[in-house]
Design a protein around this motif. Structure first.
Motif, PDB file in Angstrom:
ATOM      1  N   PRO A  36       0.824  -1.214   0.000  1.00 16.93           N
ATOM      2  CA  PRO A  36       0.000   0.000   0.000  1.00 16.93           C
ATOM      3  C   PRO A  36       0.858   1.263   0.000  1.00 16.93           C
ATOM      4  N   ASP A  40      -3.138   5.193   1.464  1.00 19.36           N
ATOM      5  CA  ASP A  40      -4.093   4.081   1.407  1.00 19.36           C
ATOM      6  C   ASP A  40      -4.468   3.585   2.800  1.00 19.36           C
ATOM      7  N   SER A  41      -5.669   3.046   2.916  1.00 14.25           N
ATOM      8  CA  SER A  41      -5.997   2.258   4.090  1.00 14.25           C
ATOM      9  C   SER A  41      -5.184   0.963   4.013  1.00 14.25           C
ATOM     10  N   SER A  42      -4.606   0.553   5.153  1.00 16.74           N
ATOM     11  CA  SER A  42      -3.711  -0.598   5.115  1.00 16.74           C
ATOM     12  C   SER A  42      -3.516  -1.153   6.511  1.00 16.74           C
ATOM     13  N   GLY A  45       1.162  -0.605   6.750  1.00 12.07           N
ATOM     14  CA  GLY A  45       1.723   0.124   5.625  1.00 12.07           C
ATOM     15  C   GLY A  45       2.269   1.474   6.052  1.00 12.07           C
ATOM     16  N   ASP A 126     -13.061   4.536   2.980  1.00 10.23           N
ATOM     17  CA  ASP A 126     -12.951   3.118   2.638  1.00 10.23           C
ATOM     18  C   ASP A 126     -13.731   2.218   3.586  1.00 10.23           C
ATOM     19  N   VAL A 191      -2.463  -4.826   2.072  1.00 14.89           N
ATOM     20  CA  VAL A 191      -3.544  -3.991   1.576  1.00 14.89           C
ATOM     21  C   VAL A 191      -4.840  -4.521   2.189  1.00 14.89           C
TER      22      VAL A 191
END
Length: 361
Positions: A36, A40-42, A45, A126, A191
């Protein structure tokens, strides 16, 4: 790739209309190995963390230099993934054998400030069930990877809410502790594939009458299965030419049998990493988790689970993973094992900035 939870094997509210008052949504995160970005949502990460803002640190005095190097933990997992389905090479085995828990950073004192480990970053865009302070759309989760905190000797979790649009230049490189107390305190970078599902409350927290109805219904299903086995299964071995033919017929009959349905395993609470939903109390009696500031009951914000699903909860395995149902990267993608396998972070719905609490199962 998206992840899709199969429809529940029974419309449980159709069978028990009273359960409509005991429903709640949860967002399954479905972490899978990946790379990710900072926006990003992760899980584990890089974070959208401002370059000018101090990184969270652990200042509690406890052993910080002895354990497993994070670099070793990550290398071990890469080697194991790369060797799946074959033996380790001599070089791989040599490198694995050299990875030991030891006093790797002897100059690191117990009272030194230790950078906390970035565990998750989740965005409200998300994750539908992620609700935080007004105007803040990003949750960042950290923990100290040493189970040495508080009277219960657990990890220490830090939550940071922020407005993603306010982050300017992103901090790079991002700090991390060099050592973890246990390998299972170090999440693998993943991810996420958020998916909202419906859950129903833990059986032991339903009113007594409804609990009895559910239990009686489950017993009735078992009785029906027993009757079906008796009526429709293969006849005795004596009716077959060979015992091998009888065994083959038995195996075919077992393959056609419907899977056993259980409220707690199949119809109640989703397994795996998730946001929102209900808490399961499968190892202990239910315990109240109330805000220590205002007394409000605190539902789970984040559930950290060893398994995406286990043998009992296999009906929750996403459709897209059915051909890989025995792959450890599907069943245990993150590699984290806290408590007896599951940890929840609870926050106050009246004010998400009130101190959070942890519960373990």
């Amino acid at each position: 790739m998206t992840r899709t939870t199969p429809p529940r094997p029974v419309d449980v509210e159709g069978v028990f209309p009273a359960l409509a008052a005991h429903r709640r949504t949860a967002t399954r995160l479905h972490p899978r190995h990946g790379a990710p970005g900072a926006g990003d949502s992760s899980v584990a990460g890089p974070l959208l963390w401002p370059a000018g803002e101090p990184w969270p640190v652990c200042t509690v005095a406890h052993p910080k230099s002895t354990g497993h190097l994070l670099s070793d933990v990550r290398l071990r997992r890469r080697i194991q993934d790369g060797a799946r389905g074959r033996d380790f090479t001599e070089d791989e085995q040599r490198r694995l054998d050299a990875m030991k828990a030891a006093d790797h950073v002897p100059d690191l004192r117990d009272d030194d400030a230790l950078p906390m480990l970035a565990v998750a970053q989740l965005s409200t865009r998300d994750v539908p069930d992620l609700v935080g302070p007004e105007g803040q759309d990003l949750l960042q989760v950290f923990w100290c990877p040493f189970e040495a905190h508080g009277p219960d000797r657990t990890i220490d979790v830090v939550l940071k809410w922020r407005r993603s649009a306010d982050v300017g230049t992103v901090l790079a490189p991002q700090p991390e502790p060099p050592v973890a107390g246990r390998e299972e305190c170090v999440p693998t970078t993943c991810v996420v594939h958020p998916e909202q599902v419906v859950e129903h409350e833990y059986l032991g927290l339903l009113d007594e009458g409804l609990q009895e109805e559910v239990s009686a219904w489950e017993e009735g299903l078992l009785d029906e299965d027993d009757d079906d086995d008796y009526e429709d299964g293969p006849s005795s071995a004596a009716s077959y030419a060979t015992y091998e033919e009888y065994e083959a017929a038995m195996a075919a009959a077992r393959a056609e049998e419907p899977e056993e349905i259980d409220y707690m395993s199949d119809l109640s609470i989703a397994p795996g990493w998730k946001v929102g939903g209900f808490a399961s109390w499968h190892l202990t009696d239910p315990a109240p988790v109330d805000c220590q500031v205002c007394g409000t009951a605190m539902p789970p914000l984040l559930t950290v689970d060893k398994w995406e699903c286990d043998g009992a909860s296999r009906s929750w395995l996403p459709v897209e993973d059915r051909d890989s149902e025995n792959d450890p990267r599907v069943l245990d993608p993150v590699g984290v094992y806290l408590g007896r396998g599951l940890m929840r972070v609870h926050t106050c719905p009246a004010d998400p900035l009130h101190p959070h609490r942890l519960s373990f199962q």
